[in-house]
Design an enzyme around this catalytic site. Structure first.
Site, mmCIF file in Angstrom:
data_model
loop_
_atom_site.group_PDB
_atom_site.id
_atom_site.type_symbol
_atom_site.label_atom_id
_atom_site.label_comp_id
_atom_site.label_asym_id
_atom_site.label_seq_id
_atom_site.Cartn_x
_atom_site.Cartn_y
_atom_site.Cartn_z
ATOM 1 N N GLY A 52 0.835 -5.609 0.684
ATOM 2 C CA GLY A 52 -0.114 -5.751 -0.417
ATOM 3 C C GLY A 52 0.517 -6.237 -1.693
ATOM 4 N N GLU A 109 0.515 -9.852 -1.366
ATOM 5 C CA GLU A 109 -0.875 -10.308 -1.467
ATOM 6 C C GLU A 109 -1.343 -10.370 -2.918
ATOM 7 O OE1 GLU A 109 -3.200 -9.116 2.515
ATOM 8 O OE2 GLU A 109 -2.144 -7.434 1.592
ATOM 9 N N ALA A 163 0.830 -1.203 0.000
ATOM 10 C CA ALA A 163 0.000 0.000 0.000
ATOM 11 C C ALA A 163 0.864 1.253 0.000
ATOM 12 C CB ALA A 163 -0.920 -0.007 1.217
ATOM 13 N N GLU A 216 2.550 -6.094 7.851
ATOM 14 C CA GLU A 216 1.550 -5.101 8.239
ATOM 15 C C GLU A 216 1.468 -4.844 9.739
ATOM 16 O OE1 GLU A 216 0.078 -6.474 4.172
ATOM 17 O OE2 GLU A 216 1.146 -7.332 5.875
#
Length: 270
Positions: free
Chosen positions: A121, A124, A76, A144
């Site tokens: 992310g 991910e 992110a 995270e």
């Protein structure tokens, strides 16, 4: 490899097709100045590109790549997030989720080509793919909790399905980064290749997938995905439903005919 077509989605995402790989799409993360950090605009573009790919029956395999030489995706965009109010974060959440579910729900096989950093992310996005090809420079992880949140792009669900609950817990709770060799040993990535060859090898694998029946590929992916987490009896029912969806298809008829005639099949894709 010669690019035969290119479609840009917003500023940061490109879908390319290549000469000699007519049925393979390359989905490129293209925000190199930020190491592909996923901003709101980039998330929106990823989702839009995935919507278009999912509707394109000509695409039999998709390869997710990066235009940055030292990173797949660093997760992110925390610089953007730092400017958010709580209300901004709530409003942005559906947009962020749509990017990750867009990749996860692509109906054809999807391969991630990972080099350099694939963190948070970014990892991910790779986990949302069916196969992860990584080169020797890859560093992956879900850090995270080190910044006060949790994996929110599917990591807490996808990682245990790859490596088991205890291993996933250790990786998430420690927030540690895992280098390429250990990542392959733990099953965080599926294939480990020489530095600089992740994209080439992933595209070659995509071409091998795409040589097969598009109807069969999509049905097989659906069965694999829907069957995860079910008991064996329920999983076999999922498989049977997927089998019935292809058993009377034009692809099945062509595949059997081509086998008996000792020729390559010309898939009708229906």
């Amino acid at each position: 490899m010669t690019v035969t077509s290119e479609q840009r989605y917003g500023e940061f995402v490109v879908v390319r097709r290549h000469e000699g790989q007519d049925h393979v799409a390359e989905l490129v993360l293209d925000r190199p100045k930020a190491m592909n950090a996923v901003s709101t605009d980039m998330a929106r573009s990823i989702a839009a590109a995935c919507d278009a790919l999912g509707a394109d029956r000509d695409v039999r395999a998709t390869v997710l790549t990066s235009s940055h030489e030292r990173a797949f995706c660093v997760g992110a965009d925390l610089k953007e997030r730092n400017s958010f109010s709580d209300a901004d974060l709530v409003r942005q959440r559906p947009t962020a989720r749509a990017a990750y579910t867009g990749v996860l729900e692509l109906p054809m096989p999807v391969i991630a080509a990972v080099h350099g950093f694939a963190l948070g992310g970014g990892f991910e996005l790779a986990l949302a793919c069916d196969v992860i090809v990584a080169d020797a420079t890859a560093v992956v992880g879900l850090p995270e909790v080190s910044v006060g949140v949790i994996p929110g792009g599917g990591g807490t669900q996808l990682l245990p399905r790859r490596v088991g609950a205890a291993r996933a817990a250790e990786l998430v709770f420690s927030a540690r980064r895992v280098e390429a060799a250990e990542a392959r040993e733990l099953g965080l990535v599926d294939e480990l290749v020489e530095a600089g060859r992740d994209r080439e090898e992933a595209l070659a694998l995509g071409a091998r997938f795409a040589a097969n029946s598009p109807v069969g590929l999509r049905a097989a992916k659906k069965a694999l995905r829907l069957g995860q987490g079910l008991d064996l009896r329920a999983g076999l029912e999922v498989e049977d439903a997927a089998w019935r969806s292809v058993a009377f298809s034009g692809d099945r008829a062509e595949g059997v005919a081509a086998f008996n005639e000792k020729r390559r099949p010309d898939w009708p894709g229906e």
